[in-house]
Design an enzyme around this catalytic site. Structure first.
Site, PDB file in Angstrom:
ATOM      1  CB  SER A  10     -10.775 -19.064  41.546  1.00 42.82           C
ATOM      2  OG  SER A  10     -11.852 -19.622  42.269  1.00 42.82           O
ATOM      3  CE  LYS A  45     -15.327 -18.288  40.893  1.00 46.51           C
ATOM      4  NZ  LYS A  45     -14.719 -18.292  42.219  1.00 46.51           N
ATOM      5  CE1 TYR A  76      -5.421 -26.846  41.188  1.00 47.37           C
ATOM      6  CE2 TYR A  76      -3.731 -26.687  42.877  1.00 47.37           C
ATOM      7  CZ  TYR A  76      -5.034 -26.499  42.473  1.00 47.37           C
ATOM      8  OH  TYR A  76      -5.939 -25.973  43.348  1.00 47.37           O
ATOM      9  CG  HIS A  90      -8.531 -28.296  46.160  1.00 46.33           C
ATOM     10  ND1 HIS A  90      -9.896 -28.468  46.168  1.00 46.33           N
ATOM     11  CD2 HIS A  90      -8.259 -27.501  45.094  1.00 46.33           C
ATOM     12  CE1 HIS A  90     -10.420 -27.810  45.149  1.00 46.33           C
ATOM     13  NE2 HIS A  90      -9.446 -27.210  44.473  1.00 46.33           N
ATOM     14  N   GLY A  91      -9.998 -27.901  49.065  1.00 44.74           N
ATOM     15  CA  GLY A  91     -11.263 -28.344  49.651  1.00 44.74           C
ATOM     16  C   GLY A  91     -11.620 -29.714  49.076  1.00 44.74           C
ATOM     17  CG  ASP A  92     -14.413 -32.237  51.168  1.00 39.82           C
ATOM     18  OD1 ASP A  92     -14.994 -31.207  50.755  1.00 39.82           O
ATOM     19  OD2 ASP A  92     -14.800 -32.883  52.160  1.00 39.82           O
ATOM     20  CD  GLN A  99     -12.472 -27.516  40.273  1.00 40.18           C
ATOM     21  OE1 GLN A  99     -11.281 -27.259  40.319  1.00 40.18           O
ATOM     22  NE2 GLN A  99     -13.357 -26.926  41.045  1.00 40.18           N
ATOM     23  CG  ASP A 205     -32.698  -9.144   9.636  1.00 37.63           C
ATOM     24  OD1 ASP A 205     -32.746  -8.134  10.343  1.00 37.63           O
ATOM     25  OD2 ASP A 205     -31.631  -9.725   9.334  1.00 37.63           O
TER      26      ASP A 205
HETATM   27  C1  SPV Z   1     -27.854 -11.203  12.296  1.00 37.05           C
HETATM   28  O1  SPV Z   1     -27.693 -12.190  13.037  1.00 37.05           O
HETATM   29  O2  SPV Z   1     -28.886 -10.533  12.313  1.00 37.05           O
HETATM   30  C2  SPV Z   1     -26.796 -10.782  11.384  1.00 37.05           C
HETATM   31  C3  SPV Z   1     -25.803 -11.758  10.926  1.00 37.05           C
HETATM   32  O3  SPV Z   1     -26.786  -9.634  10.998  1.00 37.05           O
HETATM   33  S1  SPV Z   1     -26.352 -12.355   9.385  1.00 37.05           S
HETATM   34  O4  SPV Z   1     -27.681 -12.898   9.578  1.00 37.05           O
HETATM   35  O5  SPV Z   1     -25.411 -13.381   8.953  1.00 37.05           O
HETATM   36  O6  SPV Z   1     -26.361 -11.247   8.455  1.00 37.05           O
HETATM   37 MG    MG Z   2     -28.539  -8.562  11.404  1.00 38.33          MG
END
Ligand code: SPV
Ligand code: MG
Length: 432
Positions: A10, A45, A76, A90-92, A99, A205
């Site tokens: 990988s 990863k 696999y 493979h490595g051990d 895994q 908000d």
């Molecule tokens: C926020 O996470 O601020 C968003 C999503 O705008 S929601 O709160 O659902 O409006």
């Molecule tokens: Mg928002």
């Protein structure tokens, strides 16, 4: 006849440790090297710095490698059934740990045709660990981080993002990984929620926390993480201001900004019609999207138009008309929001939108309509699912309970059982 040998990698780069195991595998027979797909590497990863197509070429040019194939999954099973090698090398390092189920499956499959698993000691040399640390640091750089959301969408078609509102929650989103059935599962990206960023500062908000402060939060998160960031840009503000926001976010290495089609004093969508909120006109918001697209310097940076018609109860037709108009204006993705518990209106939107537009990525924030699994959203045509506020909501009752317990007991002893020892917390924090 020489035995056939299979060895899967990988890695993004080849160092001495890899060459040593290739030499030992070659000594056992004709060697086929498997290159693990980008999707599987990103899932278990971290995002590969070098895509699978280039990693293939790297191994094709090593003397003694007979051929190179792509291994699609961490398991696999498919590749072994196709190649039926005599030996898997493979490595051990997978004898124990997450895994182990994959190893057990390899042994069981090989036993069907008398194949054999050969394991060599895994090299955990300090200089190789240092290379890995440096590669992770590369992933955090703005130019590499910015385009990774688009690449993840192309690669997987479906991406999950979890809310982060400071460096510590960023580290939790970056590093939390669950192992199941030999596979691993982690979040692909981070959501920089206006609600949680404001709440963390004890503010409502309502676009009160200004961009300078929001950028500071991005910077705190970026300093300690590598995953791509989706930024909640609220209404985007005045178009004349939004173009500067686009430039700043793009320069910082943010991958996507989502702006919502509201105007005036924005309130959080989860209030719906309980508070007064005004939806922007299709024409004006389209203009804002167009201006944002013109302002950006790279196609790596995505602008997503968020439609509030269902939140504001303006109906499905209005939501769809906006989705098509905003896509036409240049939006790289559409977010459709709902605050209903029942996912029906989101499902209906997806069906109707996908009839006409099979490709534009659709973003969902299933906070209220949370019963549908990621697998089902993917099947129904969604491309990004954002868990917008769960970390904040998990933290608040926990800290309130701790505060109340100490007040009630007049000491901290009773509270201790609810707390994580700081020794464990600091393990989350990387040291340079
Ligand atoms: C926020 O996470 O601020 C968003 C999503 O705008 S929601 O709160 O659902 O409006
Ligand atoms: Mg928002």
């Amino acid at each position: 006849m020489a035995k056939t040998v299979y060895l899967c990698f990988s890695t993004d780069i080849i160092h001495g440790g890899h060459i040593a195991i290739i030499r030992r595998a070659q000594a056992l027979g004709e060697l086929t090297v498997g290159v693990l797909s980008d999707e599987a590497v990103a899932e278990y990863k971290r995002f590969p710095l070098v895509p699978a197509s280039e990693r293939r070429v790297m191994f094709e040019n090593i003397a003694g490698v007979a051929r190179v194939v792509e291994q699609k999954t961490l398991s696999y099973k498919d590749i072994l059934e196709e190649l039926r090698p005599d030996i898997v090398v493979h490595g051990d390092n997978w004898v124990t740990g997450f895994q182990k189920p994959i190893r057990d499956e390899v042994i069981e499959i090989l036993s069907r045709w008398g194949g054999e698993l050969v394991e060599f000691p895994y090299s955990s040399d300090e200089k190789y660990r240092e290379i890995d640390r440096r590669q992770r640091a590369e992933l955090a750089m703005p130019d590499l981080r910015r385009g990774r959301l688009r690449r993840l969408l192309e690669m997987k078609g479906f991406v999950t993002a979890m809310e982060a509102h400071d460096g510590l929650t960023g580290l939790v989103v970056e590093n939390t990984i669950v192992h199941e059935n030999g596979g691993a599962h982690q979040f692909d990206a981070m959501w920089l929620s206006s609600l949680c960023d404001s709440t963390a500062k004890g503010k409502p908000d309502i676009e009160l926390v200004d961009m300078t402060s929001r950028f500071r939060t991005i910077d705190d998160i970026m300093e300690v993480t590598t995953k791509p960031i989706i930024f909640d840009g609220d209404t985007g503000g005045l178009t004349e201001h939004f173009v500067y926001t686009v430039r700043s976010l793009e320069r910082m290495g943010v991958s996507m900004v989502i702006i919502e089609d509201k105007t005036g004093l924005k309130k959080n969508s989860l209030f719906g019609t309980e508070v007064e909120q005004t939806q922007d006109s299709i024409e004006h918001f389209s203009e804002k999207i167009r201006a944002g697209c013109m302002a950006r310097r790279t196609k790596d940076f995505m602008i997503c138009a968020r439609i509030e018609s269902l939140i504001l109860e303006r109906g499905m037709e209005d939501a769809l008309a906006r989705a098509f108009a905003f896509t036409k204006a240049g939006a790289d993705a559409i977010m459709i929001h709902s605050r209903k518990k029942d996912p029906a209106e989101i499902i209906e939107f997806l069906e109707k939108f996908r009839e006409k537009d099979p490709t534009t990525p659709v973003v969902l924030v299933p906070t209220s309509f949370n019963s549908v699994t990621e697998e089902e959203w993917k099947r129904r045509g969604a491309n990004i699912v954002i868990y917008a506020n769960q970390l904040m909501r998990a933290a608040v009752p926990a800290i309130q309970q701790a505060a109340e317990t100490i007040l009630r007991c007049h000491r901290a002893e009773e509270c201790d059982a609810m707390l994580m020892p700081f020794k464990e917390i600091i393990r989350l924090i990387p040291e340079e």
